[in-house]
Enzyme design. Structure first.
Site, PDB file in Angstrom:
ATOM      1  N   ASP A   8      37.285  21.570  15.666  1.00 46.68           N
ATOM      2  CA  ASP A   8      37.027  22.666  16.634  1.00 46.68           C
ATOM      3  C   ASP A   8      37.869  22.381  18.095  1.00 46.68           C
ATOM      4  O   ASP A   8      37.126  22.264  18.933  1.00 46.68           O
ATOM      5  CB  ASP A   8      35.421  22.681  16.854  1.00 46.68           C
ATOM      6  N   ASP A  46      35.388  26.979  14.837  1.00 47.49           N
ATOM      7  CA  ASP A  46      34.138  27.802  14.739  1.00 47.49           C
ATOM      8  C   ASP A  46      34.497  29.412  15.194  1.00 47.49           C
ATOM      9  O   ASP A  46      35.520  29.695  15.804  1.00 47.49           O
ATOM     10  CB  ASP A  46      33.580  27.127  16.254  1.00 47.49           C
ATOM     11  N   HIS A  48      32.605  32.687  15.227  1.00 50.23           N
ATOM     12  CA  HIS A  48      31.327  33.478  15.366  1.00 50.23           C
ATOM     13  C   HIS A  48      31.515  35.167  15.377  1.00 50.23           C
ATOM     14  O   HIS A  48      32.306  35.260  16.235  1.00 50.23           O
ATOM     15  CB  HIS A  48      30.490  32.974  16.495  1.00 50.23           C
ATOM     16  N   HIS A  81      30.557  31.823  22.187  1.00 48.06           N
ATOM     17  CA  HIS A  81      31.802  30.685  22.072  1.00 48.06           C
ATOM     18  C   HIS A  81      32.151  31.333  20.922  1.00 48.06           C
ATOM     19  O   HIS A  81      31.628  31.772  19.970  1.00 48.06           O
ATOM     20  CB  HIS A  81      31.140  29.528  22.324  1.00 48.06           C
ATOM     21  N   LYS A 106      34.302  28.418   9.907  1.00 50.66           N
ATOM     22  CA  LYS A 106      32.921  28.354   9.976  1.00 50.66           C
ATOM     23  C   LYS A 106      31.786  29.147  10.805  1.00 50.66           C
ATOM     24  O   LYS A 106      32.503  29.386  12.044  1.00 50.66           O
ATOM     25  CB  LYS A 106      32.564  26.820   9.867  1.00 50.66           C
ATOM     26  N   CYS A 151      29.386  19.278  16.225  1.00 52.14           N
ATOM     27  CA  CYS A 151      30.381  19.449  15.022  1.00 52.14           C
ATOM     28  C   CYS A 151      30.846  18.284  14.460  1.00 52.14           C
ATOM     29  O   CYS A 151      30.949  18.280  13.146  1.00 52.14           O
ATOM     30  CB  CYS A 151      31.445  20.557  15.312  1.00 52.14           C
TER      31      CYS A 151
HETATM   32  C1  VGL Z   1      29.788  23.063  18.468  1.00 51.06           C
HETATM   33  C2  VGL Z   1      27.811  24.023  19.509  1.00 51.06           C
HETATM   34  C3  VGL Z   1      28.028  25.298  19.093  1.00 51.06           C
HETATM   35  C4  VGL Z   1      30.879  22.014  18.429  1.00 51.06           C
HETATM   36  C5  VGL Z   1      30.096  24.489  17.973  1.00 51.06           C
HETATM   37  O1  VGL Z   1      31.987  22.620  18.029  1.00 51.06           O
HETATM   38  O2  VGL Z   1      30.491  20.853  18.205  1.00 51.06           O
HETATM   39  N1  VGL Z   1      28.891  23.142  19.078  1.00 51.06           N
HETATM   40  N2  VGL Z   1      29.195  25.596  18.248  1.00 51.06           N
HETATM   41 ZN    ZN Z   2      29.355  27.521  17.608  1.00 52.64          ZN
END
Ligand code: VGL
Ligand code: ZN
Length: 199
Positions: A8, A46, A48, A81, A106, A151
């Site tokens: 990420d 990430d 979404h 995010h 993901k 993550c």
């Molecule tokens: C993450 C919170 C929500 C991360 C991803 O990459 O650690 N944390 N989504």
């Molecule tokens: Zn996330």
């Protein structure tokens, strides 16, 4: 063989992003330094939908940081995010993206969060990362990225459970630290589960 997993490294988790991890930018140089020494480099992203249920904005009356139940699982509510197709979801532009061989996305299911790069938080669906690593005969996985306490932690725990020799690159992780000490506790848990620390 060994592979490098970059977790990420996306704009929203870096300074100026909507879920900025303190000092997250410091690890981009670490990634760029490490990338050339691996035959296989995989990055997670990430990814979404805008209506993802992990976003506080999807729950009227709730605020960022509140904890709710989502599909039977405890869920922390986050700011919006890494919304698919937005600049915040892109990998950091300073990252040597030519050195990244595969990207695994993901968190696509709006009803379920996915901290780990391998499975959603309910362990219901695989992202395909496990198959990818097995198909390339990866036995050792070196993990760095954001965030240590979410993550990175769940990715490492799943990697260990799947039988990969898993190393945590300590210089290459930073945490959200919603509660002070979260990163330290996450590292302890990864080590207790069998992760090796690499400086
Ligand atoms: C993450 C919170 C929500 C991360 C991803 O990459 O650690 N944390 N989504
Ligand atoms: Zn996330």
């Amino acid at each position: 063989m060994k592979a490098l997993l970059l977790v990420d490294l996306q704009n929203d988790f870096l300074p100026g992003g909507s879920l900025a991890v303190p000092d997250g930018q410091e690890i981009i140089a670490v990634a760029n330094r490490l990338i050339p020494s691996y035959e296989l480099v995989v990055a997670t992203q990430d990814w979404h939908p805008r209506v993802h249920r992990s976003f506080a904005a999807q729950h009227p009356g709730k605020r960022v940081g509140d904890v709710i139940e989502l599909d039977g699982l405890e869920q922390i509510l986050w700011p919006e995010h890494c919304v698919q197709g937005t600049p915040g979801a892109e990998l950091c532009s300073a990252l040597n993206s030519d050195g990244i061989h595969r990207i695994v996305r993901k968190g696509i299911d709006p009803a379920l969060d996915s901290y780990s790069g391998f499975f959603d938080n309910g362990h219901r669906r695989s992202t395909g990362l496990d198959d990818l690593l097995h198909s390339r005969d990866v036995s050792q996985l070196h993990v760095m990225g954001l965030a240590t306490d979410y993550c990175v932690k769940y990715t490492v725990l799943d990697a260990l459970e799947l039988g990969f020799g898993t190393h945590l690159l300590l210089q290459g992780v930073r945490g959200v630290e919603l509660n002070p000490g979260d990163s330290e506790r996450a590292i302890e848990r990864m080590v207790a589960a069998g992760a090796e620390i690499m400086l």
